[in-house]
Design a protein around this motif. Structure first.
Motif, PDB file in Angstrom:
ATOM      1  N   SER A  29      45.463  28.043  31.587  1.00  0.00           N
ATOM      2  CA  SER A  29      44.272  27.852  32.424  1.00  0.00           C
ATOM      3  C   SER A  29      43.165  27.074  31.716  1.00  0.00           C
ATOM      4  CB  SER A  29      43.718  29.208  32.878  1.00  0.00           C
ATOM      5  OG  SER A  29      43.059  29.868  31.806  1.00  0.00           O
ATOM      6  N   ASP A  30      43.297  26.870  30.403  1.00  0.00           N
ATOM      7  CA  ASP A  30      42.181  26.303  29.636  1.00  0.00           C
ATOM      8  C   ASP A  30      41.845  24.856  29.992  1.00  0.00           C
ATOM      9  OD1 ASP A  30      41.753  28.697  28.290  1.00  0.00           O
ATOM     10  OD2 ASP A  30      43.259  28.226  26.782  1.00  0.00           O
ATOM     11  N   PRO A  31      42.831  23.949  30.132  1.00  0.00           N
ATOM     12  CA  PRO A  31      42.460  22.571  30.517  1.00  0.00           C
ATOM     13  C   PRO A  31      41.734  22.518  31.857  1.00  0.00           C
ATOM     14  CG  PRO A  31      44.701  22.631  29.689  1.00  0.00           C
ATOM     15  CD  PRO A  31      44.279  24.055  29.852  1.00  0.00           C
ATOM     16  N   GLY A  60      41.911  33.545  29.408  1.00  0.00           N
ATOM     17  CA  GLY A  60      41.378  32.191  29.526  1.00  0.00           C
ATOM     18  C   GLY A  60      40.104  31.957  28.753  1.00  0.00           C
ATOM     19  N   ALA A  61      39.755  32.868  27.844  1.00  0.00           N
ATOM     20  CA  ALA A  61      38.497  32.729  27.104  1.00  0.00           C
ATOM     21  C   ALA A  61      38.414  31.486  26.231  1.00  0.00           C
ATOM     22  CB  ALA A  61      38.249  33.968  26.246  1.00  0.00           C
ATOM     23  N   PRO A  62      39.527  30.947  25.689  1.00  0.00           N
ATOM     24  CA  PRO A  62      39.376  29.768  24.829  1.00  0.00           C
ATOM     25  C   PRO A  62      38.584  28.634  25.467  1.00  0.00           C
ATOM     26  CG  PRO A  62      41.577  30.640  24.570  1.00  0.00           C
ATOM     27  CD  PRO A  62      40.928  31.437  25.666  1.00  0.00           C
ATOM     28  N   ASP A 144      45.633  31.942  39.542  1.00  0.00           N
ATOM     29  CA  ASP A 144      46.529  32.170  40.683  1.00  0.00           C
ATOM     30  C   ASP A 144      47.391  33.408  40.495  1.00  0.00           C
ATOM     31  OD1 ASP A 144      47.875  30.854  38.657  1.00  0.00           O
ATOM     32  OD2 ASP A 144      48.974  29.492  39.957  1.00  0.00           O
ATOM     33  N   GLY A 145      47.402  33.978  39.288  1.00  0.00           N
ATOM     34  CA  GLY A 145      48.028  35.282  39.114  1.00  0.00           C
ATOM     35  C   GLY A 145      47.147  36.380  39.666  1.00  0.00           C
ATOM     36  N   LEU A 176      45.346  26.615  40.423  1.00  0.00           N
ATOM     37  CA  LEU A 176      46.743  26.789  40.829  1.00  0.00           C
ATOM     38  C   LEU A 176      47.657  26.028  39.866  1.00  0.00           C
ATOM     39  CD1 LEU A 176      48.715  27.945  42.883  1.00  0.00           C
ATOM     40  CD2 LEU A 176      48.296  25.961  44.334  1.00  0.00           C
ATOM     41  N   ASN A 177      47.954  26.660  38.723  1.00  0.00           N
ATOM     42  CA  ASN A 177      48.886  26.023  37.797  1.00  0.00           C
ATOM     43  C   ASN A 177      50.321  26.495  38.012  1.00  0.00           C
ATOM     44  OD1 ASN A 177      48.913  28.561  36.636  1.00  0.00           O
ATOM     45  ND2 ASN A 177      48.089  27.918  34.672  1.00  0.00           N
TER      46      ASN A 177
END
Length: 226
Positions: A29-31, A60-62, A144-145, A176-177
């Motif tokens: 999710s990071d990008p 997704g904290a990074p 999306d999870g 939505l990956n």
């Protein structure tokens, strides 16, 4: 941050000693979160907006931490994580490490009101921030999870309770990956038309931004999703 415990600027050839022995966190999710962050900053500066960002995707904290560090805010709050190689090394080593910080946006994250990965509460927290704050825009990125959880789906109905006179606005952004922690997501397995109809049914007006060419994606985000 996810992978390195030393050599943060890669000034010497990478070796196995530079890599963390146990990796915790997701690149997935990071990008996308950084992409959204950049475009929010663009409109904040252009329109002088009062806005806030909520990161919903688990681990997704990074993205949030990295952007807070690059903007200088993280070093203001934590001076030992200075804007140099030594500070960056400390910043990387503390991530998902005992006595350090978590892979979600934990309370130690500057400005955090939500810990990502809490199984669907990101939109509820976004609406909570917007109620009774008429000049506030709350952009909330939904993993999306987590979009498969009951709390998330139910909270999308909260738009029925916003009063445009006294309340702010909530901007949900579905990232939505295609995958959650163990398998493909439901949102990735249905047709775009069905997904569009789902959000229309909740009372939203969906805008689709997709692709794999960054130059084209930036143009789409700046125009189609304006």
């Amino acid at each position: 941050m996810l992978y390195l415990r030393d050599n943060p600027l890669l000034r010497v050839p990478l070796t196995v000693e530079h890599i963390k022995q146990r990796l915790v966190g997701h690149w997935g999710s990071d990008p996308g979160q950084s992409f959204v962050w950049v475009h929010l900053n663009r409109v904040i500066k252009k329109y002088d907006l009062n806005a806030m960002y909520i990161a919903g995707p688990g681990h997704g904290a990074p993205a949030t931490l990295a952007n807070a560090y690059l903007e200088g805010r993280y070093s203001e709050v934590y001076p030992d994580k200075s804007e140099d190689e030594d500070g960056l090394r400390k910043f990387f080593k503390q991530f998902s490490f005992p006595g350090g910080i978590g892979s979600h946006c934990t309370p130690e994250t500057p400005g955090s009101i939500h810990e990502g990965g809490e199984l669907g509460y990101s939109v509820s927290h976004a609406f909570g921030a917007a109620f009774d704050n008429p000049d506030l825009l709350v952009a909330v990125v939904i993993g999306d999870g987590e979009a498969e959880t009951g709390p998330l789906m139910g909270s999308l109905h909260s738009n029925k309770f916003l009063n445009p006179i006294r309340d702010g606005a909530v901007l949900p952004i579905l990232h939505l990956n295609g995958y959650k922690i163990a398998n493909p997501t439901i949102s990735a397995r249905i047709s775009p038309e069905e997904l569009h109809s789902l959000f229309v049914g909740f009372g939203w007006t969906p805008y689709l931004v997709e692709g794999d060419d960054p130059a084209v994606m930036h143009q789409q985000m700046a125009t189609d999703a304006r």
